[in-house]
Design a protein around this motif. Structure first.
Motif: not given
Length: 350
Positions: A46, A49-50, A236, A238-241
């Motif tokens: 994760e 990904q960020h 928090y 999730e990439l969408s958040s």
């Protein structure tokens, strides 16, 4: 405050930036590990990904202390500026987060509690690892010695003794940062995000910058003894958040009345006064932790009273408010945190 060389600062703030901004979203992490408590963790996958998204989307990751100094002195930041922080000195930041940050060339700040470091706790960073990280953009700042609840009295402790203890918790870390790493950025993240005016004045008197755990965006109008950050772990992550928070702007407020740092048996409320301007103010929404939407009572065109339906339980509670800007691509953002205490916790509430 530790500064970047002028040439490097110029490069970090101009390269790839077509516009400039006067505010800074700051991301807050703790663990970078798949086996640590989920509420304060991102997995290495994760986290990558960020960081990949920040690079691919053209975000300008800045040194935190330098960016804050620029904001305070009215120097513009690059468009899409952001800063990265970690709380606590966990070893997995070095093992799992640092290689990704180094690969991307991103500066970052770690707020360290020095007690376990000095004891050689195997789950925490060592000074030699921090020295290595410094060479690749790492900055280390104050998170106290023992990570206490800073507003609680110890058994038999007076308020004067409490204040002396808290001063020592802060000054001991500042001394270690200077002696072990050569400098201190004069920044502190309050353990659990908790502070009161006594603690904040202590930080101001030492010419330090303080950070809470309320969400929001830093601007020149922010309280630099209690700055907001966006949590980016656990629920928090999730990439969408994350994308929504990265596009956030500071709520355009002239005044905030929140009744102080502490809640009681009554529902909390706060009065927000917006600056003059064209806003989609009737699209303002405020959400109370554990309760859903807050009630909004517009006193006049620029003043709104935000109220929870029920009292908070013991612990920390918050209200988050967002309002779309005229473009609809960004949200103005503001959050306020209150502490509701129990008598046995012996909080200093004055």
């Amino acid at each position: 405050m530790k500064l970047l060389p002028a040439a490097l600062l110029s490069a970090c703030c101009v390269t790839g930036a077509a516009h400039a901004q006067e505010y800074l979203p700051i991301l807050q992490y703790h663990h970078v590990d798949a086996s640590t408590p989920r509420s304060t963790s991102v997995s290495p996958e994760e986290f990558k990904q960020h960081m990949d998204y920040l690079k691919e989307a053209g975000y300008q990751v800045l040194d935190l202390a330098t960016a804050l100094q620029s904001i305070r002195s009215d120097q513009p930041l690059p468009d899409k500026a952001v800063a990265i922080t970690f709380d606590d000195a966990y070893l997995n930041i070095y093992e799992n987060g640092f290689p990704i940050l180094k690969e991307h060339g991103f500066p970052f700040t770690v707020f360290i509690n020095t007690g376990p470091i000095e004891r050689g706790h195997r789950s925490f960073l060592t000074w030699s690892q921090m020295e290595e990280m410094q060479k690749s953009g790492g900055v280390f700042a104050n998170h106290t010695v023992s990570h206490p609840y800073m507003l609680r009295l110890e058994e038999g402790e007076t308020v004067d003794q409490w204040e002396q203890r808290i001063q020592q918790e802060v000054s001991d870390v500042e001394s270690l940062l200077s002696s072990k790493l050569g400098s201190t950025p004069k920044m502190i993240a309050y353990p659990y995000g908790e502070s009161n005016e006594v603690v904040r004045n202590l930080i101001r008197d030492q010419d330090m910058v303080g950070f809470g755990q309320q969400s929001g965006v830093v601007s020149k109008d922010s309280d630099f003894a209690n700055l907001p950050r966006f949590p980016a772990a656990g629920p928090y992550a999730e990439l969408s958040s994350l994308k929504v928070k990265l596009r956030a702007k500071p709520m355009p407020l002239n005044a905030i009345e929140n009744g102080g740092d502490f809640a009681n048996e009554q529902p909390v409320k706060m009065t927000l006064t917006l600056k003059e301007g064209r806003y989609r103010k009737y699209d303002l929404n405020c959400y109370v932790a554990g309760q859903g939407k807050a009630s909004l009572n517009w006193v006049d065109d620029n003043v709104v009273v935000v109220e929870a339906e029920r009292a908070f339980p013991v612990g920390r509670g918050r209200i988050n408010c967002t309002m779309p800007d005229q473009s609809g691509r960004h949200y103005y953002w503001f959050s306020n945190v209150w502490i509701r205490t129990a008598s046995e916790q012996r909080y200093v509430t004055d």
